[in-house]
Design a protein around this motif. Structure first.
Motif, short mmCIF file in Angstrom:
data_model
loop_
_atom_site.label_atom_id
_atom_site.label_comp_id
_atom_site.label_asym_id
_atom_site.label_seq_id
_atom_site.Cartn_x
_atom_site.Cartn_y
_atom_site.Cartn_z
N LEU A 258 49.50 16.11 39.38
CA LEU A 258 48.58 15.86 38.27
C LEU A 258 48.77 16.88 37.15
O LEU A 258 48.72 16.53 35.96
CB LEU A 258 47.14 15.89 38.78
N THR B 105 51.90 15.98 35.20
CA THR B 105 51.66 14.87 34.28
C THR B 105 51.04 15.38 32.98
O THR B 105 51.43 14.96 31.89
CB THR B 105 50.74 13.83 34.94
N GLN C 34 39.21 8.53 34.71
CA GLN C 34 40.33 8.39 35.64
C GLN C 34 40.78 9.77 36.13
O GLN C 34 40.62 10.78 35.45
CB GLN C 34 41.49 7.66 34.98
N GLU C 35 41.40 9.78 37.30
CA GLU C 35 41.82 11.04 37.90
C GLU C 35 42.99 11.69 37.17
O GLU C 35 43.07 12.92 37.08
CB GLU C 35 42.20 10.78 39.36
N ASP C 36 43.90 10.87 36.64
CA ASP C 36 45.14 11.41 36.12
C ASP C 36 45.11 11.74 34.63
O ASP C 36 46.13 12.15 34.07
CB ASP C 36 46.31 10.47 36.43
N HIS C 37 43.97 11.55 33.98
CA HIS C 37 43.86 11.92 32.57
C HIS C 37 42.40 11.97 32.16
O HIS C 37 41.53 11.42 32.85
CB HIS C 37 44.63 10.94 31.68
N GLN D 116 44.16 19.25 31.84
CA GLN D 116 44.15 18.02 31.06
C GLN D 116 43.48 18.23 29.71
O GLN D 116 43.93 17.69 28.69
CB GLN D 116 43.44 16.92 31.85
N LYS E 214 49.44 17.07 45.49
CA LYS E 214 48.69 16.21 44.59
C LYS E 214 48.31 16.94 43.31
O LYS E 214 48.49 16.41 42.20
CB LYS E 214 47.43 15.69 45.28
#
Length: 795
Positions: free
Chosen positions: A549, A552, A648-651, A519, A545
């Motif tokens: 991620l 993304t 947040q987990e996704d970004h 990320q 999972k």
């Protein structure tokens, strides 16, 4: 009036320098030459040479030494700078359009001024001790210092004596005093840059004795430095890269995702790995082959420099098959030819190796075997080495990874054609990159090279060198210093410094660490996961999972391709780095000079990477130069404020400057599928931003010097907000030798809370509902004409 002020400043501050005088520097006289001033002292001569009004070079030539005019870093030809020289009983003054020099005769002392304020002054100046020649300067008490290359020490490097010797640090974490790029550059919070223009090894002492001294130490060579100033940090870097050269615009595909590990053992393994990316619809643009492409074992094979045909039976077909899928092939090479390699006898016969004092190949043992080292400075060696690259490039190889180029093992007794190992150690990688860059210019003039190098020198950016931060540990401790390292290197001209995403060394498998590193990688110059193979570095081998991620993050990287490519273009023209420290925004805020865990990605993104595990909140400072909007929620944060932001987990926390224009692309599997005909631009409306501008640069992504050849398109965007209406102007500029590819830009207006009365498009009035989409204002801009105007009239 100016000179009176200079003298006054000297007498006010002069008493603090009396204890540090050099008795060897007794003033004799001065002489004005065409564009320089020489000042003779008892045991040598100073030469003051302006390159521009904001770049001043000073050289000291000790008595009995000849002038050494060879610079490995500087390429700028001095401009004609107007200056006057005046002398009285106490001093000699060089009064120029920019930097002024005040030379006090007794005791002898040199001060530099810009805008009538002192920038820096020599303390003891030049002197020698038993081991080094030195140049010593005064520091102010509160100065913060950067530079010295790539190290993990914290942003403020004052208090350290930095060794200038490129060296790998395997498995480093939060602290690494010495890494692969050691540059003789110092930058100060007082807004100046000093470049010590000399190749041999030495030290940069940034006040380690706590006596307000800055000292350059070298074993030999030039006693030359350039002082570079400017009104802003951007201007200082513009001046420095004008002096040493600017990064050439790399091929567009390098802003995609790389598939890389240490390493792929066979053609079958390469193709199967890329097939997994395709199956999972994870974008990818390149695959890197580590040393197993030329040998089955890590040891004993380095220097073969040809495909092993039992494990890579059809390399040309493999490369072509990958190319058809939009995948570029990159090969690792090293400058070591082992005595057990297939090319040893040829290397000896062709006399391409560095030698001992008797002129025979210098051989020695290191981790990979008994070896010789290519003398990269020798014409015959350069021709021999380049011919290998040329043949493989003709086979279809698209890029090169130069590993171990410090060189990793470089005995002091080894001799190169231009000097000893210690005299040229720090410029070895620089000249290796030069070899590749010039080879492409000669034999592949229509291709931009990709040159990934583990070591280089001041000015290496002009050869297109892409640096990375070495063998970082696969741990949270390894991740933590990565923004610092990249920010520091961007300040020193090498703006593409990046890390092995996920970490390289060790076998730790930590899915959160891996995701957070990727990320962060979205907003660093090159997105390249790479690691030792015990734990896969590629997202396609992760659990469901983690893979999702990672995907993304990679998809966001591709979405931002137009923004990132525009950053690269700006860097090639101005020298401004892609990653920028917060103090660029507020140079007077001393607290910001210590911050590396929040930074700017280009001008318009504020990035706060997650650098520790299980983090749920992060404190973030928002620069006071504007307001900032959460990239995901559009929540507004006021400039000049500090806030606790949920993680947040996704970004990672990501924010956009109010008034910014952010160009984005449609989804793609590879940049070979990039379609510039229809792009999306997000404009971040901010009530407090009255005027703003943005740019989108586009070309074919591969032709060198496309801008100067007129093979480009630029979309320039401006906004003016007067309270009653928002006015946008979009103008497309097409180079004289370019076809127009950008046909449509969809303008998405974010954060527009005010009721809209009318939308005027090129003077024609429409109701707002004509352009409303899912509650937001989306306006298509077709380039049937050069300029499009949009007026959003508020109720």
């Amino acid at each position: 009036m100016r000179l009176i002020k200079l003298v006054l400043v000297f007498f006010i501050a002069g008493s603090s320098f009396l204890y540090a005088q050099n008795p060897d520097r007794v003033y004799v006289g001065y002489e004005v030459l065409e564009n320089s001033v020489t000042v003779a002292v008892a045991k040598g001569t100073y030469i003051f040479q302006p390159y521009t009004s904001e770049i001043m070079e000073t050289s000291f030539i000790p008595a009995g030494e000849a002038i050494d005019s060879v610079s490995h870093a500087v390429i700028l030809v001095p401009e004609k700078v107007l200056f006057t020289v005046s002398e009285d009983n106490a001093s000699v003054k060089i009064d120029s359009e920019g930097i002024d020099v005040l030379i006090t005769k007794k005791p002898f002392h040199i001060q530099y001024f810009f805008n009538e304020e002192q920038v820096i002054s020599e303390k003891t100046g030049y002197f020698k001790d038993e081991t080094h020649e030195k140049i010593e300067f005064n520091l102010e008490e509160e100065e913060v210092l950067f530079g010295g290359g790539a190290r993990a020490l914290g942003m403020n490097r004052r208090g350290h004596r930095l060794e200038l010797y490129n060296r790998a640090h395997y498995g480093y974490e939060e602290r690494a005093e010495l890494l692969n790029f050691t540059l003789p550059i110092v930058l100060s919070s007082n807004k100046y840059l000093l470049h010590f223009d000399n190749a041999p090894i030495g030290f940069l002492d940034l006040d380690s004795r706590k006596d307000n001294s800055l000292t350059y130490e070298t074993i030999s060579g030039r006693k030359t430095y350039q002082l570079i100033v400017g009104e802003t940090w951007e201007r200082i870097l513009e001046n420095y890269t004008l002096l040493t050269g600017r990064q050439t615009l790399p091929p567009r595909w390098i802003f995609g995702n790389f598939s890389s590990r240490f390493g792929y053992h066979s053609q079958k393994e390469v193709m199967e790995t890329i097939a997994k990316f395709k199956k999972d619809s994870i974008p990818v643009d390149a695959v890197i082959l580590d040393l197993f492409w030329f040998g089955h074992e890590i040891q004993g094979t380095m220097g073969n420099l040809e495909f092993v045909r039992d494990s890579f039976p059809e390399p040309k077909k493999m490369i072509e098959d990958l190319k058809q899928q939009g995948i570029k092939t990159i090969l690792v090479t090293e400058p070591f030819i082992l005595t057990t390699s297939k090319k040893w006898e040829e290397a000896v016969d062709e006399e391409i190796l560095a030698t001992n004092n008797a002129g025979k190949p210098f051989t020695y043992d290191f981790y990979f075997g008994n070896t010789g080292l290519i003398d990269i400075f020798k014409p015959e060696a350069k021709t021999w080495f380049w011919n290998i690259y040329k043949d493989l490039t003709k086979m279809g190889v698209a890029g090169w990874w130069g590993d171990l180029g410090e060189p990793e093992m470089h005995p002091s007794a080894l001799q190169h054609i231009i000097g000893s190992a210690d005299e040229v150690h720090n410029i070895y990688g620089h000249y290796w990159a030069k070899l590749l860059y010039e080879g492409y210019r000669e034999d592949f003039p229509n291709l931009r090279p990709f040159i990934l190098m583990r070591a280089g020198a001041a000015g290496s950016q002009r050869f297109g060198l892409i640096p990375w931060s070495g063998d970082v540990n696969r741990s949270w401790g390894g991740l933590k210093p990565q923004p610092e390292i990249s920010l520091q290197m961007g300040l020193q001209g090498l703006a593409y410094m990046h890390s092995d995403l996920g970490g390289f060394a060790g076998d730790l498998e930590d899915d959160e660490l891996y995701v957070r590193w990727l990320q962060y990688g979205v907003f660093q110059p090159v997105f390249r996961p790479h690691a030792q193979e015990e734990v896969p570095s590629e997202p396609v081998f992760k659990n469901k999972k983690t893979k999702a991620l990672a995907k993304t993050a990679i998809e966001l990287r591709y979405k931002l391709l137009p923004y990132n490519y525009t950053l690269a273009f700006e860097n090639s023209k101005t020298g401004n780095p892609l990653m920028r420290p917060l103090f660029f925004e507020e140079p007077g805020n001393m607290e910001l000079y210590e911050i590396a865990d929040t930074y700017l990605w280009g001008n318009d993104f504020l990035i706060a990477p997650v650098l520790s595990d299980s983090l749920t909140k992060k404190e973030i400072y928002f620069p006071g130069t504007g307001n900032w909007f959460d990239f995901y929620s559009n929540k507004k944060y006021s400039g000049g404020s500090t806030a606790i932001v949920s993680v947040q987990e996704d970004h990672i926390p990501t924010f956009v400057r109010g008034g910014a224009f952010i160009p984005t692309a449609k989804p793609m599997q590879t940049t070979a599928n990039y379609d510039a005909s229809t792009l999306d631009v997000y404009y971040y409306f901010d009530e407090n931003t009255k005027v703003s501008s943005g740019m989108l640069y586009h070309d074919d992504g591969e032709t060198p010097d496309s801008y100067t050849k007129g093979m480009y398109e630029i979309v320039r965007m401006e906004s003016v907000h007067d309270g009653t209406a928002l006015n946008l102007k979009i103008k497309k500029e097409v180079g004289e030798n370019s076809s127009s590819e950008i046909e449509l830009v969809r303008m998405h207006i974010e954060n527009l809370q005010k009721p809209i009365k009318f939308v005027w498009l090129n003077g024609i009035k429409y109701t707002a509902k004509n352009y409303m989409h899912r509650g937001k204002l989306d306006i298509p801009v077709n380039f049937y004409q050069d300029i499009t105007t949009i007026k959003i009239e508020f109720e």
